[in-house]
Design a protein around this motif. Structure first.
Motif, PDB file in Angstrom:
ATOM      1  N   THR A   1       0.829  -1.198   0.000  1.00 29.67           N
ATOM      2  CA  THR A   1       0.000   0.000   0.000  1.00 29.67           C
ATOM      3  C   THR A   1       0.865   1.251   0.000  1.00 29.67           C
ATOM      4  O   THR A   1       0.572   2.242  -0.684  1.00 29.67           O
ATOM      5  CB  THR A   1      -0.931   0.011   1.222  1.00 29.67           C
ATOM      6  N   GLU A   2       1.948   1.229   0.756  1.00 30.81           N
ATOM      7  CA  GLU A   2       2.839   2.388   0.846  1.00 30.81           C
ATOM      8  C   GLU A   2       3.569   2.629  -0.470  1.00 30.81           C
ATOM      9  O   GLU A   2       3.752   3.766  -0.901  1.00 30.81           O
ATOM     10  CB  GLU A   2       3.847   2.168   1.977  1.00 30.81           C
ATOM     11  N   MET A   3       3.971   1.539  -1.118  1.00 27.55           N
ATOM     12  CA  MET A   3       4.743   1.661  -2.348  1.00 27.55           C
ATOM     13  C   MET A   3       3.870   1.887  -3.581  1.00 27.55           C
ATOM     14  O   MET A   3       4.281   2.522  -4.539  1.00 27.55           O
ATOM     15  CB  MET A   3       5.577   0.388  -2.565  1.00 27.55           C
ATOM     16  N   LEU A   4       2.640   1.334  -3.553  1.00 26.11           N
ATOM     17  CA  LEU A   4       1.773   1.384  -4.722  1.00 26.11           C
ATOM     18  C   LEU A   4       0.384   1.860  -4.307  1.00 26.11           C
ATOM     19  O   LEU A   4      -0.557   1.080  -4.213  1.00 26.11           O
ATOM     20  CB  LEU A   4       1.692  -0.006  -5.367  1.00 26.11           C
ATOM     21  N   PRO A   5       0.230   3.152  -4.061  1.00 23.21           N
ATOM     22  CA  PRO A   5      -1.022   3.671  -3.491  1.00 23.21           C
ATOM     23  C   PRO A   5      -2.221   3.591  -4.424  1.00 23.21           C
ATOM     24  O   PRO A   5      -3.355   3.746  -3.966  1.00 23.21           O
ATOM     25  CB  PRO A   5      -0.680   5.140  -3.190  1.00 23.21           C
ATOM     26  N   ASP A   6      -2.013   3.323  -5.730  1.00 21.02           N
ATOM     27  CA  ASP A   6      -3.155   3.261  -6.633  1.00 21.02           C
ATOM     28  C   ASP A   6      -3.853   1.908  -6.608  1.00 21.02           C
ATOM     29  O   ASP A   6      -4.893   1.722  -7.239  1.00 21.02           O
ATOM     30  CB  ASP A   6      -2.720   3.586  -8.068  1.00 21.02           C
ATOM     31  N   VAL A   7      -3.292   0.950  -5.876  1.00 19.11           N
ATOM     32  CA  VAL A   7      -3.897  -0.376  -5.758  1.00 19.11           C
ATOM     33  C   VAL A   7      -4.851  -0.384  -4.564  1.00 19.11           C
ATOM     34  O   VAL A   7      -4.512   0.102  -3.491  1.00 19.11           O
ATOM     35  CB  VAL A   7      -2.809  -1.454  -5.591  1.00 19.11           C
TER      36      VAL A   7
ATOM     37  N   GLU B   1      11.679   8.183   5.893  1.00 19.21           N
ATOM     38  CA  GLU B   1      10.393   7.975   5.224  1.00 19.21           C
ATOM     39  C   GLU B   1       9.462   7.117   6.068  1.00 19.21           C
ATOM     40  O   GLU B   1       8.256   7.380   6.151  1.00 19.21           O
ATOM     41  CB  GLU B   1      10.619   7.333   3.855  1.00 19.21           C
ATOM     42  N   VAL B   2      10.005   6.101   6.715  1.00 15.97           N
ATOM     43  CA  VAL B   2       9.191   5.250   7.591  1.00 15.97           C
ATOM     44  C   VAL B   2       8.716   6.043   8.799  1.00 15.97           C
ATOM     45  O   VAL B   2       7.577   5.908   9.238  1.00 15.97           O
ATOM     46  CB  VAL B   2       9.993   4.008   8.024  1.00 15.97           C
ATOM     47  N   CYS B   3       9.592   6.868   9.328  1.00 18.29           N
ATOM     48  CA  CYS B   3       9.235   7.730  10.457  1.00 18.29           C
ATOM     49  C   CYS B   3       8.000   8.561  10.128  1.00 18.29           C
ATOM     50  O   CYS B   3       7.038   8.604  10.904  1.00 18.29           O
ATOM     51  CB  CYS B   3      10.424   8.630  10.788  1.00 18.29           C
ATOM     52  N   VAL B   4       7.991   9.184   8.963  1.00 14.85           N
ATOM     53  CA  VAL B   4       6.861  10.016   8.547  1.00 14.85           C
ATOM     54  C   VAL B   4       5.627   9.162   8.292  1.00 14.85           C
ATOM     55  O   VAL B   4       4.508   9.528   8.684  1.00 14.85           O
ATOM     56  CB  VAL B   4       7.227  10.817   7.277  1.00 14.85           C
ATOM     57  N   ALA B   5       5.805   8.012   7.642  1.00 15.34           N
ATOM     58  CA  ALA B   5       4.678   7.150   7.299  1.00 15.34           C
ATOM     59  C   ALA B   5       3.974   6.589   8.526  1.00 15.34           C
ATOM     60  O   ALA B   5       2.814   6.166   8.445  1.00 15.34           O
ATOM     61  CB  ALA B   5       5.150   6.003   6.415  1.00 15.34           C
ATOM     62  N   CYS B   6       4.657   6.593   9.658  1.00 20.93           N
ATOM     63  CA  CYS B   6       4.068   6.040  10.880  1.00 20.93           C
ATOM     64  C   CYS B   6       3.688   7.126  11.877  1.00 20.93           C
ATOM     65  O   CYS B   6       3.426   6.838  13.052  1.00 20.93           O
ATOM     66  CB  CYS B   6       5.031   5.042  11.520  1.00 20.93           C
ATOM     67  N   GLY B   7       3.663   8.377  11.414  1.00 19.83           N
ATOM     68  CA  GLY B   7       3.120   9.458  12.228  1.00 19.83           C
ATOM     69  C   GLY B   7       4.043  10.056  13.258  1.00 19.83           C
ATOM     70  O   GLY B   7       3.589  10.733  14.189  1.00 19.83           O
ATOM     71  N   PHE B   8       5.364   9.862  13.117  1.00 19.12           N
ATOM     72  CA  PHE B   8       6.311  10.450  14.057  1.00 19.12           C
ATOM     73  C   PHE B   8       6.815  11.777  13.491  1.00 19.12           C
ATOM     74  O   PHE B   8       7.263  11.837  12.343  1.00 19.12           O
ATOM     75  CB  PHE B   8       7.490   9.514  14.310  1.00 19.12           C
ATOM     76  N   ARG B   9       6.782  12.808  14.290  1.00 18.18           N
ATOM     77  CA  ARG B   9       7.252  14.120  13.848  1.00 18.18           C
ATOM     78  C   ARG B   9       8.738  14.317  14.099  1.00 18.18           C
ATOM     79  O   ARG B   9       9.369  15.183  13.491  1.00 18.18           O
ATOM     80  CB  ARG B   9       6.465  15.218  14.563  1.00 18.18           C
ATOM     81  N   SER B  10       9.297  13.515  14.981  1.00 16.25           N
ATOM     82  CA  SER B  10      10.705  13.641  15.344  1.00 16.25           C
ATOM     83  C   SER B  10      11.427  12.338  15.058  1.00 16.25           C
ATOM     84  O   SER B  10      11.012  11.268  15.538  1.00 16.25           O
ATOM     85  CB  SER B  10      10.841  14.014  16.817  1.00 16.25           C
ATOM     86  N   LEU B  11      12.507  12.395  14.281  1.00 13.26           N
ATOM     87  CA  LEU B  11      13.279  11.198  13.982  1.00 13.26           C
ATOM     88  C   LEU B  11      13.926  10.639  15.241  1.00 13.26           C
ATOM     89  O   LEU B  11      14.008   9.413  15.415  1.00 13.26           O
ATOM     90  CB  LEU B  11      14.344  11.524  12.932  1.00 13.26           C
ATOM     91  N   SER B  12      14.367  11.510  16.124  1.00 17.23           N
ATOM     92  CA  SER B  12      14.996  11.040  17.361  1.00 17.23           C
ATOM     93  C   SER B  12      13.980  10.321  18.245  1.00 17.23           C
ATOM     94  O   SER B  12      14.294   9.298  18.857  1.00 17.23           O
ATOM     95  CB  SER B  12      15.637  12.208  18.104  1.00 17.23           C
TER      96      SER B  12
END
Length: 331
Positions: free
Chosen positions: A142-148, A289-300
């Protein structure tokens, strides 16, 4: 003058991708094979096994399966099934994808078992279609191919395209196809031969672990859990969840403590971190990218939470699964 019925068998072609699931493949093939053992003596199905170069193909468990041919031209009356498992991306070469495009343009029915859905997606054959894949790969696909349009069901049928979660779900899907081809009596006979007394319908959920728990009887708590699962990339605040289920924040805390022995915040964090682990293991996405995709605003904050939960930093997560999602031609 009456026309004699066409008694020729329906033909299938199974394309085996290295790392394919033996369970899913065997369940699908045995449905066809057993139909041919029906007391009527009729041959209902014929099939052939294919691989990219016509060589034997090793499954994920190391078992090697001989095939009948390489990427030969198919008859438009054949039905094509892509069988995959681990490392489907690595086995989805340019030659395989080009061949899939050429064959499916003939108008045949075609589908996939397990992560074979990803191979079809790489070939550009299922955009905008309702499809299914094994639950372990759903988030990454789903993350890689959002049109499916991904579904959490055992199998999906959208026009001439059919896909299944693999494993035992391949048996459910193929019994559905046998019934569509020849009627309920033959499908029931085949299911009996497989000692499979109650084939599951298309919309049956894949994972029993995600179905409502017997000890979670409170509908408001179930709704709160569903809201969290549906909002991982942009998490809701605990008070927003409480408001949506028409409870106070304190009441929601009590429900989570009573039934799940945790807090809403910790439960929500666990869901997001599990999604992150799946993405890191199954995609080529960066930690950021995973950090953002999982709703984290801070990488640390993400890295600290990940290490505290799984014992390793996200950057050190096993990359064995990444080959699964590697687009053809990339290294």
């Amino acid at each position: 003058m009456s026309v004699a019925p066409d008694l020729s068998p329906r033909s299938y072609a199974f394309l085996l991708i290295p790392g394919f699931s033996t369970l899913g493949f065997a369940c699908a093939l045995d449905c066809l094979s057993l139909a041919n053992h029906h007391p009527s003596g009729r041959q209902f199905y014929a099939w052939r096994l294919l691989s990219e170069k016509g060589h034997p193909v090793a499954a994920y468990n190391g078992v090697s399966v001989n095939v009948d041919a390489g990427l030969v031209d198919l008859d438009r009356r054949e039905t094509l099934i892509v069988c995959a498992g681990e490392n489907a991306g690595a086995g989805s070469s340019r030659a395989v994808l080009d061949w899939l495009r050429r064959q499916t343009r003939k108008g045949m029915d075609f589908g996939a078992l397990s992560s074979g859905t990803y191979t079809l997606a790489l070939a550009g054959l299922i955009g905008g279609k309702r499809v299914t894949t094994h639950w372990e790969y759903k988030t990454a696909l789903t993350e890689m191919l959002p049109d499916v349009i991904m579904q959490d069901t055992l199998y999906s049928v959208d026009g001439r395209i059919f896909t299944s979660a693999g494993g035992a779900a391949s048996m459910d899907m193929m019994l559905h196809r046998v019934q569509a081809d020849y009627g309920e009596d033959l499908a029931t006979w085949v299911a009996d031969q497989m000692v499979y007394s109650l084939p599951r319908p298309e919309n049956h959920a894949q994972r029993r672990s995600l179905q409502p728990r017997a000890d979670v009887r409170n509908p408001k708590l179930q709704l709160a859990m569903q809201l969290m699962q549906a909002n991982l990339e942009e998490p809701l605040r605990p008070d927003e969840i409480a408001d949506l289920v028409k409870l106070s924040s304190r009441q929601l805390e009590r429900l989570f403590a009573r039934y799940l022995n945790t807090s809403p915040k910790r439960y929500y964090m666990q869901l997001r971190l599990e999604k992150a682990r799946n993405l890191l293991r199954q995609t080529g996405l960066s930690v950021t990218e995973v950090c953002v995709a999982c709703g984290f605003r801070s990488l640390s904050h993400f890295s600290k939470s990940y290490r505290a939960t799984f014992g390793i930093p996200p950057g050190a997560q096993s990359v064995d699964g990444k080959a699964f999602w590697l687009p053809p031609g990339q290294t």
